[in-house]
Design an enzyme around this catalytic site. Sequence first.
Site, PDB file in Angstrom:
ATOM      1  N   ARG A  64      40.345  22.565  43.596  1.00 31.97           N
ATOM      2  CA  ARG A  64      40.167  23.975  43.250  1.00 31.97           C
ATOM      3  C   ARG A  64      39.018  23.802  42.011  1.00 31.97           C
ATOM      4  O   ARG A  64      38.625  22.795  41.443  1.00 31.97           O
ATOM      5  CB  ARG A  64      41.204  24.630  42.444  1.00 31.97           C
ATOM      6  N   HIS A  65      38.224  24.969  41.618  1.00 33.08           N
ATOM      7  CA  HIS A  65      37.510  25.076  40.622  1.00 33.08           C
ATOM      8  C   HIS A  65      38.184  24.756  39.024  1.00 33.08           C
ATOM      9  O   HIS A  65      39.421  24.896  39.228  1.00 33.08           O
ATOM     10  CB  HIS A  65      36.738  26.244  40.466  1.00 33.08           C
ATOM     11  N   GLU A  68      36.860  32.795  47.658  1.00 35.95           N
ATOM     12  CA  GLU A  68      38.154  33.322  47.362  1.00 35.95           C
ATOM     13  C   GLU A  68      38.526  34.443  48.103  1.00 35.95           C
ATOM     14  O   GLU A  68      37.500  35.202  48.288  1.00 35.95           O
ATOM     15  CB  GLU A  68      38.385  33.417  45.796  1.00 35.95           C
ATOM     16  N   ARG A  78      32.356  29.691  39.362  1.00 32.58           N
ATOM     17  CA  ARG A  78      33.314  28.620  39.024  1.00 32.58           C
ATOM     18  C   ARG A  78      33.436  27.138  39.719  1.00 32.58           C
ATOM     19  O   ARG A  78      33.597  26.190  39.314  1.00 32.58           O
ATOM     20  CB  ARG A  78      34.634  29.491  38.730  1.00 32.58           C
ATOM     21  N   ASN A 116      45.290   0.794  70.761  1.00 35.20           N
ATOM     22  CA  ASN A 116      46.086   1.995  71.059  1.00 35.20           C
ATOM     23  C   ASN A 116      47.591   1.501  71.147  1.00 35.20           C
ATOM     24  O   ASN A 116      48.390   2.195  70.407  1.00 35.20           O
ATOM     25  CB  ASN A 116      45.756   2.961  71.941  1.00 35.20           C
ATOM     26  N   HIS A 137      38.777  27.895  46.299  1.00 35.13           N
ATOM     27  CA  HIS A 137      39.843  28.559  45.480  1.00 35.13           C
ATOM     28  C   HIS A 137      41.212  28.401  45.989  1.00 35.13           C
ATOM     29  O   HIS A 137      41.558  27.886  47.293  1.00 35.13           O
ATOM     30  CB  HIS A 137      39.332  29.851  45.476  1.00 35.13           C
ATOM     31  N   ARG A 171      51.803  16.166  91.760  1.00 36.12           N
ATOM     32  CA  ARG A 171      52.578  16.536  90.440  1.00 36.12           C
ATOM     33  C   ARG A 171      51.585  17.726  89.910  1.00 36.12           C
ATOM     34  O   ARG A 171      51.963  18.869  89.470  1.00 36.12           O
ATOM     35  CB  ARG A 171      52.494  15.307  89.553  1.00 36.12           C
ATOM     36  N   TYR A 201      45.430  36.677  54.173  1.00 41.31           N
ATOM     37  CA  TYR A 201      45.434  35.259  54.404  1.00 41.31           C
ATOM     38  C   TYR A 201      44.905  34.957  55.794  1.00 41.31           C
ATOM     39  O   TYR A 201      43.853  34.179  56.222  1.00 41.31           O
ATOM     40  CB  TYR A 201      46.773  34.500  54.216  1.00 41.31           C
TER      41      TYR A 201
END
Lengths: 447, 540
Positions: free
Chosen positions: A232-233, A306, A284, A143, A371, A112, A346
Amino acid sequence: MAPRTNGIGVQVENTRICVVMVGLPARGKSYIAQKAQRYLAWLSIPAATFNVGNYRRTDAPQPPADFFEPNNPEGERKRRAAAEAAVADMLRWFKKGGVVGILDATNSTKERRKWVLDLMTQNNIEVIFVESKCDDENMIMANIRDVKTTSPDYQGQDPETAALDFRNRIRNYEKVYKSLNQDGDEEDLTFLKIMNVGKQVIINRIRDYLQSRIVYYLMNLHIRPRTVWLSRHGESMLNLEGRIGGDAELSHRGEEYARKLPELVRESVGSDRPLTVWTSTLKRTIATARHLPKHYNQLQWKALDELDAGVCDGMTYQEIADMYPDDFQARDEDKYNYRYRGGESYRDVVIRLEPIIMELERSEDILIISHQAVIRCIYAYFMQKPQEESPWVPVPLHTLIKLTPRAYGTDVQTYKANIQAVSTWRGKGSTAKHEDPSPEKSLFQTH
Amino acid sequence: MDTLLTAEIAANAPRYRRKSSTFIDGIHDVTDQDNMAPAQLYSTMSGRLFHSGRIAIVMVGLPARGKTHICVSMARYLQWLGVKTRIFHLGDYRRATVGEGGNVPQDYFYPNASPASTMLRQKILKKCREDIYAWLNHENGQVAIYDAVNPTAAGRRALAKEFAKHDVQTLFLESYVDDEEILKENARNVKIHSPDFDGMDPDEAAERYLKRIETKIPIFETMQEEELNYVKMINAGRAFFYNNVSFNYLSHRIVFYLTNLHIKARTTFFVRAGPAEGEEFYKSDAPLSEEGRSYAQKMTETLLRHREQERKANSEQAGHEIRLRPLTVWTSTRLRTIQTADPLKEQGYNVRQRSQMSQINPGLCEKLSEHAIRRLYPEEVEKHELDPYHHRYPRAESYHDLAVRLEPIILELEREQNDVLIIAHESVLRVLYSYLMHCRPMEIPKLKFPRDEIIEIIPAAYQNEAKRIHIPGLDPQFTPGSPEDIRIPVPSIYSSNLPPIDGISSPVEPSSMDNVLTRPPEKVVNNAKEMVADKVADLD
């Protein structure tokens, strides 16, 4: 494989990789496949998983164990047809621009594997085999109970009967199973063999950087339970004015959140067990973390800063729309790829976060204070958010997000501090400061 | 501890270079203790990182298995990450003990050696181990790389036990080679310079040398010890076997690094981007000016001419035509670097943009006079002067931040088998260069890359080499100290009593010392080959 070049040293570059999973059922193959796909897709490397079981199910929805007998011709034919269908789909997907295709099946025989290898090689696609091998009977049964009895194959059946049937199904595979290079005649294959959850690892013939990266990522995966908290801050002075970026102090309400955070974290953790805290290097987030217990270890990461808005740093959205109307529109059209003049997109943020994700995968409990854009990117990694959506995800201020990765996906819980803050969310086309996300955008279930 | 002997070992060892020049690879320098490393993420009280304690990486493998290359590369990477790493070559200790030109007895490595030989061997081993413990225990070392043959399973078990007694974890790293071609190639590379094999056909010399190893070290057992942590690197990275009993992240990282290591010849070129249009401003991301485009053209011509010349020279030496290695171009995502690659792109070369290679972010202080910075951020200036490598001005990146973000690039660079041309801002070149040539963090912000030079770095097993290629016909106005430099003041590290810097736009350029750092010799002597020449007799 030597790189193809012309006379003056120009190389054609288009690496495409087929990751072929190998291993008996209940060895965590799908888990590995799913993690790898998520990681690559997050890095903008087009990746997809082709699960042969899903193809087989359309043909034989709830087969008994003897369907998997190696000498059951009917079963053998149907399983072969399912594999062919999956591979054919994968090749079509490669033609449309796929880069890493993952074939999730047992691929337990040399024949295979050779079949897949030849087919891919003919199409100029590199193949890396990834085997998970495990002899620990307890781990296998655990499992099976966790994952397999809930599989569509056993819908509506008694879990214990299902588990037993599944164990028998595995025995049928064991009859023909050959581990990678077990006979020493698969030495030329590129492969990663992980034995007993990483106790032993064989890496064979890694041919390029992307392959080494995949191997490194898979080696860092662990199955110990853990949790990642994101926040976030606290609200900043610039948040109040609706300005982006900057390096401002916390507002009064932001300070209040910083003081409340230790309690919120303790409530979510459920004990005094210390967490490791990662903040950015901006005031921040450091201020937001400063009331956390002294026995929490704190680290500052530049990579958690950020998104850099370049020339727009410190402006309101209205000012940006007035000053750079074309840019403002371009950003709304493709927010993920739009790079601020002199700043970041981004996509750029995701690339710089990659080492953070690698650290996160190998670590245990971590609290990240960062951020909006950065948290969106990390959230997108865990929740598999597509690039069109992730830059728009609302991440409200003064909210703690708890992510618990599970075998197939991640659980999310949020904890509100109940301290007022402005909304920094902005809908497409809008320039308004302090806009509320529309209800259907609220993706988080509040705890 | 016998410090005298240790000093003598250092003095006799060809492996330590005490006088630093940034155009010589500094990987074998004994470093000052308290410096942070280029890409170190954090520091701890103990000086140890990655939640790991003290580790001995014990090399295993016969001579001509590339152990030196592996040791040196691994040390380079670990130190870059901030892990305090030092290589202990047992050969240095043997040479120091036996004396210059002295030989060890014939039966030195035999299992049934004479008492005299056994004692000599014990003495040498003991000295080396003592230095390892001293360094780990008293000098905050974290990873000691113990470079020796370590041929028997019994010896390795004993070693792991002994290290454990000193609270040191052991990771064995075996280089196992059974591919005749690789063996011969390694032997040829190392042995060609030895007088023992003078005038001999290289193939014959290699064969004789390999024979000699066999007679000298009759017993070698490859690693199979299930209870030990080990990584077996098979045939120079073709395969890895990793037996992990108790190790975690750091060893994964090492394996990841090793999977990207290769020994094939290739070259890395560094050039600056051309000058941009209008006033330089970090956030403006301006396109190339007219001069910039002409620079790109001239740089391209010079580079391609140089490559062709090298190819011809190599072909002549080899006696047959050698094809050019493919060349890949990496730029940042800043316009200027992308456009500098345009002439190459037009000729069909592959150009890749890497967002990690963007220039250092100058933050709020860009274009401010030093006077203004001192007035606005007096505390920051003070902090900066204490640690110019790690300190970041408001919203700016430090060189340290830059080094951390460049880490994936570095691994990919290790993996790359093509020649690579990196077109980037000077700040990025400084950091990448400092990785390849192992510069001290304090030197990094001061490295200079004038526009009229292409820097070529040639990796070698023992140490890397740097060369510079002049780009003729450029307007001198655009070569050094171009207005794009990041105006972050760098206090002089060589003389602390210099007057304050006038105008932040021109970092101090004090005295002659600076020239040593920035001006490479026209022709770099091939240190690497001289260094390995003495390895011929080196059977440890």
